[in-house]
Design a protein around this motif. Structure first.
Motif, PDB file in Angstrom:
ATOM      1  N   HIS A 116     -44.344 -37.228 -27.416  1.00 52.08           N
ATOM      2  CA  HIS A 116     -44.066 -36.121 -26.491  1.00 52.08           C
ATOM      3  C   HIS A 116     -44.042 -36.625 -25.044  1.00 52.08           C
ATOM      4  CE1 HIS A 116     -45.833 -33.064 -29.570  1.00 52.08           C
ATOM      5  NE2 HIS A 116     -44.601 -33.426 -29.859  1.00 52.08           N
ATOM      6  N   ALA A 117     -44.954 -37.540 -24.716  1.00 53.35           N
ATOM      7  CA  ALA A 117     -44.986 -38.092 -23.358  1.00 53.35           C
ATOM      8  C   ALA A 117     -43.705 -38.862 -23.062  1.00 53.35           C
ATOM      9  CB  ALA A 117     -46.210 -38.986 -23.183  1.00 53.35           C
ATOM     10  N   VAL A 118     -43.195 -39.591 -24.055  1.00 55.38           N
ATOM     11  CA  VAL A 118     -41.922 -40.293 -23.886  1.00 55.38           C
ATOM     12  C   VAL A 118     -40.800 -39.294 -23.628  1.00 55.38           C
ATOM     13  CG1 VAL A 118     -40.217 -41.785 -25.001  1.00 55.38           C
ATOM     14  CG2 VAL A 118     -42.661 -42.223 -25.324  1.00 55.38           C
ATOM     15  N   HIS A 119     -40.772 -38.228 -24.432  1.00 59.72           N
ATOM     16  CA  HIS A 119     -39.739 -37.202 -24.271  1.00 59.72           C
ATOM     17  C   HIS A 119     -39.772 -36.610 -22.863  1.00 59.72           C
ATOM     18  CE1 HIS A 119     -38.871 -32.786 -24.328  1.00 59.72           C
ATOM     19  NE2 HIS A 119     -37.731 -33.230 -24.802  1.00 59.72           N
ATOM     20  N   ARG A 120     -40.953 -36.338 -22.367  1.00 61.52           N
ATOM     21  CA  ARG A 120     -41.095 -35.717 -21.045  1.00 61.52           C
ATOM     22  C   ARG A 120     -40.575 -36.644 -19.945  1.00 61.52           C
ATOM     23  NH1 ARG A 120     -46.811 -33.053 -19.053  1.00 61.52           N
ATOM     24  NH2 ARG A 120     -46.354 -32.863 -16.825  1.00 61.52           N
ATOM     25  N   LYS A 121     -40.967 -37.915 -19.982  1.00 63.03           N
ATOM     26  CA  LYS A 121     -40.524 -38.865 -18.964  1.00 63.03           C
ATOM     27  C   LYS A 121     -39.035 -39.177 -19.103  1.00 63.03           C
ATOM     28  CE  LYS A 121     -44.584 -39.467 -17.075  1.00 63.03           C
ATOM     29  NZ  LYS A 121     -44.862 -38.988 -15.690  1.00 63.03           N
ATOM     30  N   PHE A 122     -38.550 -39.235 -20.328  1.00 64.14           N
ATOM     31  CA  PHE A 122     -37.131 -39.541 -20.554  1.00 64.14           C
ATOM     32  C   PHE A 122     -36.243 -38.431 -19.998  1.00 64.14           C
ATOM     33  CE2 PHE A 122     -33.468 -39.904 -23.664  1.00 64.14           C
ATOM     34  CZ  PHE A 122     -32.921 -41.032 -23.069  1.00 64.14           C
ATOM     35  N   LEU A 123     -36.658 -37.180 -20.176  1.00 59.51           N
ATOM     36  CA  LEU A 123     -35.889 -36.075 -19.608  1.00 59.51           C
ATOM     37  C   LEU A 123     -35.847 -36.179 -18.086  1.00 59.51           C
ATOM     38  CD1 LEU A 123     -34.360 -33.405 -19.743  1.00 59.51           C
ATOM     39  CD2 LEU A 123     -36.560 -32.217 -19.876  1.00 59.51           C
ATOM     40  N   ALA A 124     -36.969 -36.525 -17.478  1.00 67.33           N
ATOM     41  CA  ALA A 124     -37.001 -36.672 -16.020  1.00 67.33           C
ATOM     42  C   ALA A 124     -36.044 -37.768 -15.568  1.00 67.33           C
ATOM     43  CB  ALA A 124     -38.422 -36.973 -15.558  1.00 67.33           C
ATOM     44  N   GLU A 125     -35.971 -38.875 -16.314  1.00 65.25           N
ATOM     45  CA  GLU A 125     -35.058 -39.966 -15.960  1.00 65.25           C
ATOM     46  C   GLU A 125     -33.602 -39.541 -16.139  1.00 65.25           C
ATOM     47  OE1 GLU A 125     -35.605 -42.903 -14.620  1.00 65.25           O
ATOM     48  OE2 GLU A 125     -37.769 -42.596 -14.498  1.00 65.25           O
ATOM     49  N   LEU A 126     -33.306 -38.834 -17.225  1.00 67.28           N
ATOM     50  CA  LEU A 126     -31.935 -38.352 -17.436  1.00 67.28           C
ATOM     51  C   LEU A 126     -31.516 -37.422 -16.303  1.00 67.28           C
ATOM     52  CD1 LEU A 126     -31.971 -37.573 -21.275  1.00 67.28           C
ATOM     53  CD2 LEU A 126     -30.694 -39.407 -20.143  1.00 67.28           C
ATOM     54  N   ALA A 127     -32.417 -36.528 -15.902  1.00 69.33           N
ATOM     55  CA  ALA A 127     -32.087 -35.591 -14.821  1.00 69.33           C
ATOM     56  C   ALA A 127     -31.918 -36.306 -13.492  1.00 69.33           C
ATOM     57  CB  ALA A 127     -33.183 -34.527 -14.721  1.00 69.33           C
ATOM     58  N   ALA A 128     -32.623 -37.431 -13.303  1.00 72.68           N
ATOM     59  CA  ALA A 128     -32.521 -38.173 -12.047  1.00 72.68           C
ATOM     60  C   ALA A 128     -31.232 -38.979 -11.956  1.00 72.68           C
ATOM     61  CB  ALA A 128     -33.727 -39.100 -11.892  1.00 72.68           C
ATOM     62  N   HIS A 129     -30.674 -39.380 -13.112  1.00 71.65           N
ATOM     63  CA  HIS A 129     -29.518 -40.269 -13.111  1.00 71.65           C
ATOM     64  C   HIS A 129     -28.210 -39.587 -13.484  1.00 71.65           C
ATOM     65  CE1 HIS A 129     -32.788 -43.258 -13.202  1.00 71.65           C
ATOM     66  NE2 HIS A 129     -31.917 -44.065 -12.635  1.00 71.65           N
TER      67      HIS A 129
END
Length: 466
Positions: A116-129
């Motif tokens: 779940h922590a990976v999912h949360r950080k990955f979404l933040a990276e996708l939204a940033a890029h």
């Protein structure tokens, strides 16, 4: 359209080692790399002890599962779709389905939380890029809902007879985030037993979803929307702790009924829908309704003073077509309205707040999408393996949404099935020259411009955060 050759003139041979069936995985997985997916998995997911062998190279296993889901796999065996033709020339570390199944079965509840922590950080990276959530800095909506997924086999852990008589289910909970101009992405998911109440664990889940939305760039007004199952003091308290607004259907409990009956007739405002919408109770199409508001309604009066909440109660009423109006004095004795109230502190004016609340139904599109893709099955007998599968589907869904946002304005709002057929499942032949691989794709592919734009974007210099 008809065959241009006689049946006897057509033959087939599976012998070309330079072909691939899913050329779109090249830019899709490149985008995942740019957003640090492998690094996040390595940092967060720690399978220890006897599970070490299953957890070795967890990043390669997670990316293999997600690539298979992006290509259309909805079971562990289907992940073998990656091992064909020239795929090893384009991707390293592809794992066999048996290896991936062992990896998923090694998960415990704690490892699922790590994912779940990976999912949360990955979404933040996708939204940033990528332009995944345009306008998130101004206004965003977080929608919470649950669904039941039918499963088979009496040995499947957590499967129980729940809401549907005679049907064994698991009961996932999910939260999505969207803006007025974007399709929703998934902020959080949880796998639960079939008999779990809809609101079980909801306050903590809502807190996580709101925090994830903020990390994904939703720094403006955030509004949590939910159905009546989530109308409780804990959910609203979680919203207020996070600095978010709420808009939650209440249902017609006795306190709400008494409040609704105090609304004077002249307070109701007519609204007309540009296109007919389905009635939430009957499913019938309706073209108009009336809306009124109680500006200061105090909810949860049975609880202690500090847990009571005063906010707006907005009510929409529609004519009950099952009870046609009678004539004369009977009109007053038998009203022909059905009421749909919701409790909110949304600062928008009444009609806009009602319209935004009604748009909560967008979460159903994500649920339907899930059951038409990787959640067509929950493939393991192990509860935590299915929990990991659910989270990996959510990560894949967000990755494909980001892919569509880079490809074109049309694909930014397309369904996952459309993204897969237009951008991912494109056949190609590879050619090698001067240490460079060229993908030869079908001539006159209808969506070649969107595909080329996607490839050029992710294979050019690393994009700056948007």
């Amino acid at each position: 359209m008809q065959s241009s050759h006689a049946a006897s003139a057509v033959a087939a041979a599976f012998d070309d080692a330079n072909l691939i069936a899913h050329a779109g995985l090249v830019p899709v997985m490149r985008l995942a790399e740019q957003c640090g997916l492998a690094r996040l998995v390595t940092d967060k997911v720690k399978l220890s002890g006897a599970r070490n062998s299953a957890g070795a190279a967890a990043d390669a296993k997670v990316t293999s599962i997600m690539a298979g889901m992006a290509a259309g796999a909805d079971s562990i065996d289907d992940l073998d779709v990656l091992r064909h033709g020239a795929m090893p020339a384009l991707f390293g570390g592809i794992r066999a389905p048996s290896t991936l199944g062992t990896f998923l079965r090694a998960f415990t509840h704690g490892h699922a939380l790590q994912l779940h922590a990976v999912h949360r950080k990955f979404l933040a990276e996708l939204a940033a890029h990528t332009p995944l959530l345009p306008g998130a800095g101004e206004r965003a909506f977080i929608d919470v809902d649950s669904t039941h997924k039918r499963v088979y086999g009496r040995t499947k852990q957590g499967a129980e007879y729940g809401r549907f008589k005679g049907i064994r289910t698991l009961h996932p909970l999910l939260a999505t985030v969207c803006t007025p101009s974007s399709r929703p992405v998934i902020a959080a998911v949880r796998m639960r037993r079939g008999k779990a109440a809809d609101s079980r664990g909801a306050p903590k889940f809502v807190s996580e979803a709101l925090a994830t939305a903020r990390e994904a760039g939703c720094t403006g007004t955030r509004i949590l929307r939910a159905d009546s199952q989530f109308y409780n003091a804990g959910v609203i308290a979680a919203c207020r702790r996070a600095g978010a607004h709420f808009s939650i259907t209440t249902g017609m409990n006795p306190a709400i009924k008494r409040a609704v009956h105090t609304i004077p007739d002249q307070a109701w405002q007519q609204i007309s829908y540009p296109t007919a919408v389905p009635d939430p109770d009957t499913g019938e199409l309706i073209s108009g309704a009336e809306v009124a508001e109680i500006p200061a309604y105090t909810a949860f009066t049975g609880r202690k003073k500090s847990e009571q909440v005063t906010a707006r109660l907005i009510v929409r009423r529609v004519r009950d077509l099952a009870k046609p109006p009678t004539v004369g004095e009977q009109d007053e004795l038998f009203p022909v309205w059905r009421y749909h109230p919701f409790f909110t502190d949304n600062p928008a004016q009444t009609l806009k707040a009602e319209r935004e609340h009604r748009h909560h139904a967008v979460v159903e599109q994500v649920i339907a999408d899930s059951k038409a893709s990787a959640l067509a099955h929950l493939p393991s007998g192990h509860f935590n393996a299915n929990a990991a599968w659910l989270t990996l589907w959510a990560m894949t869904y967000n990755l494909l949404r980001a892919t569509g946002a880079l490809a074109s304005a049309f694909h930014a709002k397309a369904t996952t099935a459309t993204l897969r057929s237009h951008l991912v499942n494109v056949p190609a032949r590879i050619a090698r020259s001067a240490r460079r691989i060229t993908l030869h794709l079908p001539n006159n592919w209808p969506w070649r411009h969107a595909w080329t734009r996607l490839l050029d974007t992710v294979h050019g210099p690393s994009p700056e955060p948007v």
